[in-house]
Motif scaffolding. Sequence first.
Motif, PDB file in Angstrom:
ATOM      1  N   ARG A 216       0.850  -1.202   0.000  1.00 23.68           N
ATOM      2  CA  ARG A 216       0.000   0.000   0.000  1.00 23.68           C
ATOM      3  C   ARG A 216       0.886   1.253   0.000  1.00 23.68           C
ATOM      4  N   ARG A 217       0.548   2.212  -0.858  1.00 23.14           N
ATOM      5  CA  ARG A 217       1.289   3.467  -0.902  1.00 23.14           C
ATOM      6  C   ARG A 217       1.111   4.243   0.397  1.00 23.14           C
ATOM      7  N   GLY A 218       2.184   4.897   0.853  1.00 23.67           N
ATOM      8  CA  GLY A 218       2.138   5.727   2.046  1.00 23.67           C
ATOM      9  C   GLY A 218       3.531   5.928   2.602  1.00 23.67           C
ATOM     10  N   GLU A 219       3.610   6.665   3.697  1.00 21.16           N
ATOM     11  CA  GLU A 219       4.909   6.908   4.315  1.00 21.16           C
ATOM     12  C   GLU A 219       5.536   5.612   4.816  1.00 21.16           C
ATOM     13  N   TRP A 220       4.697   4.690   5.297  1.00 23.22           N
ATOM     14  CA  TRP A 220       5.239   3.424   5.784  1.00 23.22           C
ATOM     15  C   TRP A 220       5.890   2.646   4.653  1.00 23.22           C
ATOM     16  N   SER A 221       5.273   2.632   3.474  1.00 19.91           N
ATOM     17  CA  SER A 221       5.830   1.862   2.365  1.00 19.91           C
ATOM     18  C   SER A 221       7.193   2.407   1.956  1.00 19.91           C
ATOM     19  N   LYS A 222       7.367   3.715   1.993  1.00 21.54           N
ATOM     20  CA  LYS A 222       8.657   4.306   1.657  1.00 21.54           C
ATOM     21  C   LYS A 222       9.706   3.913   2.697  1.00 21.54           C
ATOM     22  N   PHE A 223       9.308   3.955   3.963  1.00 23.15           N
ATOM     23  CA  PHE A 223      10.218   3.526   5.030  1.00 23.15           C
ATOM     24  C   PHE A 223      10.616   2.072   4.854  1.00 23.15           C
ATOM     25  N   PHE A 224       9.638   1.227   4.544  1.00 23.57           N
ATOM     26  CA  PHE A 224       9.905  -0.196   4.369  1.00 23.57           C
ATOM     27  C   PHE A 224      10.882  -0.440   3.221  1.00 23.57           C
ATOM     28  N   LEU A 225      10.636   0.176   2.076  1.00 23.16           N
ATOM     29  CA  LEU A 225      11.499  -0.041   0.913  1.00 23.16           C
ATOM     30  C   LEU A 225      12.903   0.509   1.138  1.00 23.16           C
ATOM     31  N   ASP A 226      12.989   1.660   1.792  1.00 26.59           N
ATOM     32  CA  ASP A 226      14.304   2.237   2.076  1.00 26.59           C
ATOM     33  C   ASP A 226      15.088   1.368   3.054  1.00 26.59           C
ATOM     34  N   THR A 227      14.386   0.793   4.016  1.00 27.38           N
ATOM     35  CA  THR A 227      15.045  -0.099   4.966  1.00 27.38           C
ATOM     36  C   THR A 227      15.536  -1.358   4.265  1.00 27.38           C
ATOM     37  N   TRP A 228      14.694  -1.927   3.427  1.00 33.17           N
ATOM     38  CA  TRP A 228      15.043  -3.156   2.698  1.00 33.17           C
ATOM     39  C   TRP A 228      16.242  -2.923   1.778  1.00 33.17           C
ATOM     40  N   PHE A 229      16.321  -1.742   1.182  1.00 25.71           N
ATOM     41  CA  PHE A 229      17.364  -1.445   0.201  1.00 25.71           C
ATOM     42  C   PHE A 229      18.612  -0.837   0.855  1.00 25.71           C
ATOM     43  N   ASP A 230      18.706  -0.889   2.144  1.00 24.95           N
ATOM     44  CA  ASP A 230      19.849  -0.319   2.847  1.00 24.95           C
ATOM     45  C   ASP A 230      21.158  -0.896   2.294  1.00 24.95           C
ATOM     46  N   PRO A 231      22.157  -0.052   2.022  1.00 23.20           N
ATOM     47  CA  PRO A 231      23.434  -0.546   1.483  1.00 23.20           C
ATOM     48  C   PRO A 231      24.077  -1.644   2.330  1.00 23.20           C
ATOM     49  N   LEU A 232      23.861  -1.589   3.637  1.00 25.10           N
ATOM     50  CA  LEU A 232      24.426  -2.618   4.505  1.00 25.10           C
ATOM     51  C   LEU A 232      23.891  -3.993   4.152  1.00 25.10           C
ATOM     52  N   TYR A 233      22.585  -4.088   3.879  1.00 29.25           N
ATOM     53  CA  TYR A 233      21.994  -5.382   3.546  1.00 29.25           C
ATOM     54  C   TYR A 233      22.424  -5.844   2.156  1.00 29.25           C
ATOM     55  N   ARG A 234      22.548  -4.897   1.225  1.00 31.34           N
ATOM     56  CA  ARG A 234      22.967  -5.277  -0.128  1.00 31.34           C
ATOM     57  C   ARG A 234      24.407  -5.782  -0.152  1.00 31.34           C
ATOM     58  N   SER A 235      25.234  -5.283   0.753  1.00 33.76           N
ATOM     59  CA  SER A 235      26.641  -5.685   0.774  1.00 33.76           C
ATOM     60  C   SER A 235      26.910  -6.843   1.732  1.00 33.76           C
ATOM     61  N   TYR A 236      25.898  -7.273   2.454  1.00 33.15           N
ATOM     62  CA  TYR A 236      26.103  -8.291   3.483  1.00 33.15           C
ATOM     63  C   TYR A 236      26.323  -9.684   2.893  1.00 33.15           C
ATOM     64  N   ASN A 237      25.966  -9.877   1.644  1.00 29.04           N
ATOM     65  CA  ASN A 237      26.139 -11.162   0.977  1.00 29.04           C
ATOM     66  C   ASN A 237      25.260 -12.252   1.577  1.00 29.04           C
ATOM     67  N   PHE A 238      23.987 -11.909   1.787  1.00 28.35           N
ATOM     68  CA  PHE A 238      23.021 -12.925   2.195  1.00 28.35           C
ATOM     69  C   PHE A 238      23.002 -14.043   1.155  1.00 28.35           C
ATOM     70  N   GLN A 239      22.781 -15.265   1.597  1.00 29.57           N
ATOM     71  CA  GLN A 239      22.777 -16.398   0.675  1.00 29.57           C
ATOM     72  C   GLN A 239      21.741 -16.218  -0.425  1.00 29.57           C
ATOM     73  N   LYS A 240      20.557 -15.704  -0.059  1.00 25.63           N
ATOM     74  CA  LYS A 240      19.506 -15.469  -1.051  1.00 25.63           C
ATOM     75  C   LYS A 240      19.226 -13.982  -1.208  1.00 25.63           C
ATOM     76  N   ALA A 241      20.276 -13.208  -1.115  1.00 27.06           N
ATOM     77  CA  ALA A 241      20.238 -11.778  -1.422  1.00 27.06           C
ATOM     78  C   ALA A 241      19.049 -11.062  -0.785  1.00 27.06           C
ATOM     79  N   ASP A 242      18.221 -10.438  -1.627  1.00 26.69           N
ATOM     80  CA  ASP A 242      17.115  -9.622  -1.129  1.00 26.69           C
ATOM     81  C   ASP A 242      16.071 -10.443  -0.379  1.00 26.69           C
ATOM     82  N   ALA A 243      15.942 -11.731  -0.695  1.00 22.58           N
ATOM     83  CA  ALA A 243      14.963 -12.578  -0.005  1.00 22.58           C
ATOM     84  C   ALA A 243      15.326 -12.733   1.471  1.00 22.58           C
ATOM     85  N   HIS A 244      16.585 -13.027   1.752  1.00 22.94           N
ATOM     86  CA  HIS A 244      17.010 -13.180   3.140  1.00 22.94           C
ATOM     87  C   HIS A 244      17.077 -11.830   3.856  1.00 22.94           C
TER      88      HIS A 244
END
Length: 321
Positions: A216-244
């Motif tokens: 759902r569009r809103g301030e929460w959705s922007k917060f959620f997507l920004d948190t998910w796309f945090d550079p720390l998580y992208r560089s962490y090398n999760f086994q299943k990348a964005d899924a994990h």
Amino acid sequence: MHMAMPSRKSSTPRPYTPRSRGVPMLRRSRVQAIVLGLCALATLLFTISHIFGSSESIPSGTPPVVIITVLDTDHYSKAYLDTIKQNRNDYAKKHADLMLMLCYLDYATFFPETTDYDLAGAPSSWSRVPAVRHALTKFPHSTWFWFLEQNSLIMNPAMTVESSILDKVEGLMLKNHPVVPPDSVIKTFPHLKSHQVDLIVTQDNTGLAQGSFILRRGEWSKFFLDTWFDPLYRSYNFQKADAHALEHIVQWHPTILSKLVIIPQRTINAYIKGGPADESGLYKDGDFVIRFVGCETGGRDCIKEADQFSKQWRAVFDARS
């Protein structure tokens, strides 16, 4: 000289005559009625102002749902990707928002490419996150955004996001359910109401399935997507990348978990045989969506797997024209 003596009061008291209370009681009842009436009027005005006054004005013709599919033009043929796009577009055009009765609004579709976003060396699957963020900007007045990855097809044009998912979400949601199967200690909230839900996902045998989700569009959705796309998580090398990464933030951020519901897999995410799903998650005729999960690995062929279902959805869509 005689002094005047005070007159003696009669020893017989005057009979007690109570004061009439009729008028004051009548006045009090009127005052109470007026106060109650004013309170009711104030409540009504407050409600109206919050429903109509402070709500955002949505322009006429705004699509209620946007379908987002990121296309991998580097690894898939134009013919295959054109089939995926046609599937989404045909479905979007056939959808009419029956809730608006005389105003028929098609869904919108959005097809960015994996190369449109700087992933800083992270796997291309991460592109789904900025793609949804991009869609929020491109369609600023639409309410719901359905991400559906490219190796999938919409199979049932009679089903809509509103009538099949959103209107039934309280009955569909898996309450007090482990976020990561089979026995995660972090579980979904048991008492969420539909108006509190901002993210709808499913899960397969391995965990949360990010190939088909509704936001759902809103301030929460922007917060959620920004948190998910945090550079720390992208560089962490999760086994299943964005899924994990998704599973991580859901389990460690109550603010995210508090807006999320998990619904049965086949509602928006049925798998072809061979994917990580038990019998309850495998595609059956009449299901909304089929996904060819893992078709790009292990010697499988996404185009061949999609071919038989491409013919099927075309036949079903043509029959409903």
